[in-house]
Write a protein that holds these residues in place. Structure first.
Motif, PDB file in Angstrom:
ATOM      1  N   ARG A  67       0.820  -1.210   0.000  1.00  0.00           N
ATOM      2  CA  ARG A  67       0.000   0.000   0.000  1.00  0.00           C
ATOM      3  C   ARG A  67       0.859   1.269   0.000  1.00  0.00           C
ATOM      4  N   LEU A  68       2.181   1.096   0.020  1.00  0.00           N
ATOM      5  CA  LEU A  68       3.077   2.237   0.088  1.00  0.00           C
ATOM      6  C   LEU A  68       4.077   2.208  -1.062  1.00  0.00           C
ATOM      7  N   ASN A  69       4.303   3.373  -1.663  1.00  0.00           N
ATOM      8  CA  ASN A  69       5.379   3.559  -2.630  1.00  0.00           C
ATOM      9  C   ASN A  69       6.698   3.767  -1.898  1.00  0.00           C
TER      10      ASN A  69
ATOM     11  N   SER B  48       3.772   9.082  10.137  1.00  0.00           N
ATOM     12  CA  SER B  48       2.689  10.059  10.212  1.00  0.00           C
ATOM     13  C   SER B  48       1.544   9.557   9.361  1.00  0.00           C
ATOM     14  N   TYR B  49       0.329   9.806   9.809  1.00  0.00           N
ATOM     15  CA  TYR B  49      -0.793   9.477   8.945  1.00  0.00           C
ATOM     16  C   TYR B  49      -1.944  10.427   9.212  1.00  0.00           C
ATOM     17  N   TYR B  50      -2.874  10.446   8.262  1.00  0.00           N
ATOM     18  CA  TYR B  50      -4.140  11.156   8.433  1.00  0.00           C
ATOM     19  C   TYR B  50      -5.258  10.204   8.039  1.00  0.00           C
ATOM     20  N   TRP B  51      -6.158   9.948   8.985  1.00  0.00           N
ATOM     21  CA  TRP B  51      -7.311   9.081   8.773  1.00  0.00           C
ATOM     22  C   TRP B  51      -8.511   9.997   8.626  1.00  0.00           C
ATOM     23  N   GLN B  52      -8.994  10.135   7.403  1.00  0.00           N
ATOM     24  CA  GLN B  52     -10.016  11.122   7.125  1.00  0.00           C
ATOM     25  C   GLN B  52     -11.328  10.850   7.861  1.00  0.00           C
ATOM     26  N   LYS B  53     -12.065  11.923   8.072  1.00  0.00           N
ATOM     27  CA  LYS B  53     -13.432  11.784   8.581  1.00  0.00           C
ATOM     28  C   LYS B  53     -14.248  11.017   7.541  1.00  0.00           C
ATOM     29  N   THR B  54     -15.030  10.050   8.020  1.00  0.00           N
ATOM     30  CA  THR B  54     -15.774   9.187   7.109  1.00  0.00           C
ATOM     31  C   THR B  54     -16.810   9.970   6.312  1.00  0.00           C
ATOM     32  N   ASP B  55     -16.772   9.784   4.995  1.00  0.00           N
ATOM     33  CA  ASP B  55     -17.780  10.357   4.109  1.00  0.00           C
ATOM     34  C   ASP B  55     -18.962   9.377   4.055  1.00  0.00           C
ATOM     35  N   PRO B  56     -20.187   9.845   4.306  1.00  0.00           N
ATOM     36  CA  PRO B  56     -21.332   8.931   4.356  1.00  0.00           C
ATOM     37  C   PRO B  56     -21.505   8.096   3.098  1.00  0.00           C
ATOM     38  N   LYS B  57     -21.112   8.643   1.960  1.00  0.00           N
ATOM     39  CA  LYS B  57     -21.290   7.935   0.694  1.00  0.00           C
ATOM     40  C   LYS B  57     -20.055   7.143   0.296  1.00  0.00           C
ATOM     41  N   ASN B  58     -18.886   7.741   0.440  1.00  0.00           N
ATOM     42  CA  ASN B  58     -17.676   7.153  -0.139  1.00  0.00           C
ATOM     43  C   ASN B  58     -16.740   6.494   0.858  1.00  0.00           C
ATOM     44  N   GLY B  59     -17.023   6.616   2.162  1.00  0.00           N
ATOM     45  CA  GLY B  59     -16.182   5.933   3.128  1.00  0.00           C
ATOM     46  C   GLY B  59     -14.984   6.756   3.568  1.00  0.00           C
ATOM     47  N   THR B  60     -13.893   6.083   3.915  1.00  0.00           N
ATOM     48  CA  THR B  60     -12.736   6.719   4.544  1.00  0.00           C
ATOM     49  C   THR B  60     -11.452   6.362   3.816  1.00  0.00           C
ATOM     50  N   ILE B  61     -10.634   7.375   3.573  1.00  0.00           N
ATOM     51  CA  ILE B  61      -9.278   7.164   3.052  1.00  0.00           C
ATOM     52  C   ILE B  61      -8.279   7.498   4.152  1.00  0.00           C
ATOM     53  N   GLY B  62      -7.305   6.624   4.337  1.00  0.00           N
ATOM     54  CA  GLY B  62      -6.173   6.913   5.210  1.00  0.00           C
ATOM     55  C   GLY B  62      -4.926   7.062   4.371  1.00  0.00           C
ATOM     56  N   VAL B  63      -4.116   8.080   4.659  1.00  0.00           N
ATOM     57  CA  VAL B  63      -2.859   8.274   3.939  1.00  0.00           C
ATOM     58  C   VAL B  63      -1.719   8.332   4.948  1.00  0.00           C
ATOM     59  N   ALA B  64      -0.494   8.110   4.486  1.00  0.00           N
ATOM     60  CA  ALA B  64       0.625   8.040   5.425  1.00  0.00           C
ATOM     61  C   ALA B  64       1.938   8.400   4.760  1.00  0.00           C
ATOM     62  N   ALA B  65       2.884   8.816   5.614  1.00  0.00           N
ATOM     63  CA  ALA B  65       4.291   8.998   5.233  1.00  0.00           C
ATOM     64  C   ALA B  65       5.126   8.256   6.272  1.00  0.00           C
ATOM     65  N   LEU B  66       6.196   7.625   5.820  1.00  0.00           N
ATOM     66  CA  LEU B  66       6.973   6.749   6.710  1.00  0.00           C
ATOM     67  C   LEU B  66       8.424   6.747   6.267  1.00  0.00           C
TER      68      LEU B  66
ATOM     69  N   TYR C 167      11.918   7.667   1.355  1.00  0.00           N
ATOM     70  CA  TYR C 167      10.769   7.594   2.258  1.00  0.00           C
ATOM     71  C   TYR C 167       9.656   6.835   1.564  1.00  0.00           C
ATOM     72  N   TYR C 168       8.553   6.629   2.265  1.00  0.00           N
ATOM     73  CA  TYR C 168       7.441   5.838   1.745  1.00  0.00           C
ATOM     74  C   TYR C 168       6.145   6.629   1.908  1.00  0.00           C
ATOM     75  N   ASN C 169       5.287   6.568   0.897  1.00  0.00           N
ATOM     76  CA  ASN C 169       3.981   7.211   0.997  1.00  0.00           C
ATOM     77  C   ASN C 169       2.919   6.307   0.395  1.00  0.00           C
ATOM     78  N   GLY C 170       1.671   6.551   0.763  1.00  0.00           N
ATOM     79  CA  GLY C 170       0.602   5.733   0.209  1.00  0.00           C
ATOM     80  C   GLY C 170      -0.666   5.843   1.019  1.00  0.00           C
ATOM     81  N   GLY C 171      -1.541   4.868   0.849  1.00  0.00           N
ATOM     82  CA  GLY C 171      -2.810   4.980   1.537  1.00  0.00           C
ATOM     83  C   GLY C 171      -3.677   3.748   1.429  1.00  0.00           C
ATOM     84  N   VAL C 172      -4.889   3.878   1.999  1.00  0.00           N
ATOM     85  CA  VAL C 172      -5.834   2.772   2.063  1.00  0.00           C
ATOM     86  C   VAL C 172      -7.241   3.339   2.010  1.00  0.00           C
ATOM     87  N   TRP C 173      -8.167   2.556   1.494  1.00  0.00           N
ATOM     88  CA  TRP C 173      -9.585   2.908   1.467  1.00  0.00           C
ATOM     89  C   TRP C 173     -10.343   1.844   2.240  1.00  0.00           C
ATOM     90  N   ASP C 174     -11.123   2.258   3.231  1.00  0.00           N
ATOM     91  CA  ASP C 174     -11.782   1.258   4.084  1.00  0.00           C
ATOM     92  C   ASP C 174     -12.762   0.386   3.306  1.00  0.00           C
TER      93      ASP C 174
END
Length: 374
Positions: free
Chosen positions: A248-250, A289-307, A336-343
């Motif tokens: 999930r990370l480049n 570091s990461y940011y876990w977005q506030k859940t969108d009622p329609k589209n869900g949640t994306i989390g992104v990160a740097a490592l 470094y590494y970056n990337g994300g996930v979709w719940d």
């Protein structure tokens, strides 16, 4: 003469086929399950032990089961540099593999990337888990102009970049995901830029690209940027991206293209202002570091990160972003590494699961699978 050539070619193949198999031992020294992980083996080391190997006619087999192991010959724009294997090991497991003569089974590609001239010079890439894009010159100055790394929310293991660009309708989920991540004039999902006088200095979009490898298990490419004035000095960047199947990370390698001795403060950014109300994790010492977005009622949640493998120099918030500071020096690239996930993809559904994934990823960096040849 032709008959003699055929005889020599046949004798070469027979001598190669009659060689004892080259044995590869892969050891998991950690307490983690290493599932579908990419292992790198120097091709020069393989040639030293098996000089007659035919790059078009060998298989890698599990010594215990004879099952074929997927592989890729990594070129990096040159003759073969590495053999890449995709393996799974239980904690502390030792896996023995044999390289033998024979035609390997075809592998379904799991990574892919390309220049996209039909969409304003995008460069887009993906694997079986995630998809990304960075913006090109043709987007500059348009109403849709944006700066940083874009992540696409996909929920299929199939490759979708070509399909989505062809349809042009990828902002709506038709069953395999969508693009709803908001980048704007930020670093988005983990892009990097110079930092001076308390401000991010955004370079213009990339000017040149080079695809180094393109699947089936790893894709990599380089993007070159024009020089940008940073506090009175010109800074010209190159970014090399590598994405492995299953990750999930480049991996991102950033270097200065000027030869003179130079140092430049850089920041890796994760935008928060575009999706306010999410959860932040900022740990410079841990290098995550990461940011876990506030859940969108329609589209869900994306989390992104740097490592990073070790630590960030500093982590702070500015310009609506989490900024992770690193120093770039001539002849010493930043990695470094970056990337994300979709719940809605279904494998990582919570903030805690995302943190667990990132910590496990970092542990795998510090305790790589151990490889021996004999």
């Amino acid at each position: 003469m032709r008959f003699l050539f055929l005889i020599l070619a046949l004798s070469f193949k027979l001598s190669y086929a009659q060689q004892p198999p080259l044995v590869i031992t892969v050891q998991n020294q950690s307490d983690l399950l290493r599932e579908n992980e990419i292992v790198e083996i120097s091709w020069s080391k393989i040639l030293a032990r098996c000089p007659k190997i035919d790059t078009a006619n060998f298989k890698v087999l599990n010594a215990a089961t004879d099952a074929e192991i997927p592989y890729q010959l990594e070129m990096q724009g040159h003759p073969v540099r590495q053999l890449l294997l995709q393996v799974s090991l239980a904690p502390k497991e030792v896996l023995k593999l044999n390289i033998v003569a024979g035609k390997p089974k075809p592998i379904t590609p799991k990574t892919y990337g390309r220049y996209v001239p039909e969409r304003k010079d995008d460069f887009a890439w993906e694997n079986d888990k995630v998809a990304f894009r960075l913006y090109g010159k043709a987007l500059e100055g348009t109403p849709d102009d944006a700066q940083g790394l874009d992540i696409w929310a996909k929920r299929t293991e199939k490759l979708i970049v070509n399909k989505w660009y062809k349809s042009g309708d990828y902002h709506t989920d038709h069953g395999d995901g969508l693009d709803y991540y908001a980048v704007g004039m930020t670093l988005g999902a983990g892009d990097i830029a110079p930092f001076a006088d308390g401000k991010i200095v955004y370079p213009k979009h990339y000017r040149q690209y080079q695809v180094l490898d393109n699947g089936p298990l790893r894709s990599s490419f380089m993007l070159d940027f024009d020089a940008v004035n940073v506090a009175g000095k010109m800074v010209r960047l190159r970014k090399k991206y590598t994405l492995d199947a299953g990750s999930r990370l480049n991996k991102v390698e950033v270097s200065l293209l000027e030869n003179e001795d130079q140092k430049q403060e850089m920041v890796v950014g994760l935008v928060t202002v575009k999706q306010p109300g999410g959860k932040k994790y900022m740990n410079a010492k841990e290098g995550i570091s990461y940011y876990w977005q506030k859940t969108d009622p329609k589209n869900g949640t994306i989390g992104v990160a740097a490592l990073v493998a070790r630590s960030f120099e500093k982590v702070f918030e500015s310009e609506g972003q989490i900024l992770n500071k690193l120093t770039l020096a001539s002849q010493k690239p930043i990695v470094y590494y970056n990337g994300g996930v979709w719940d809605k993809q279904g494998e990582i559904k919570t903030e805690q699961e995302w943190l667990n994934y990132l910590r496990d990823f970092k542990q795998k960096l510090t305790k790589p699978l151990k490889v021996k040849l004999k």
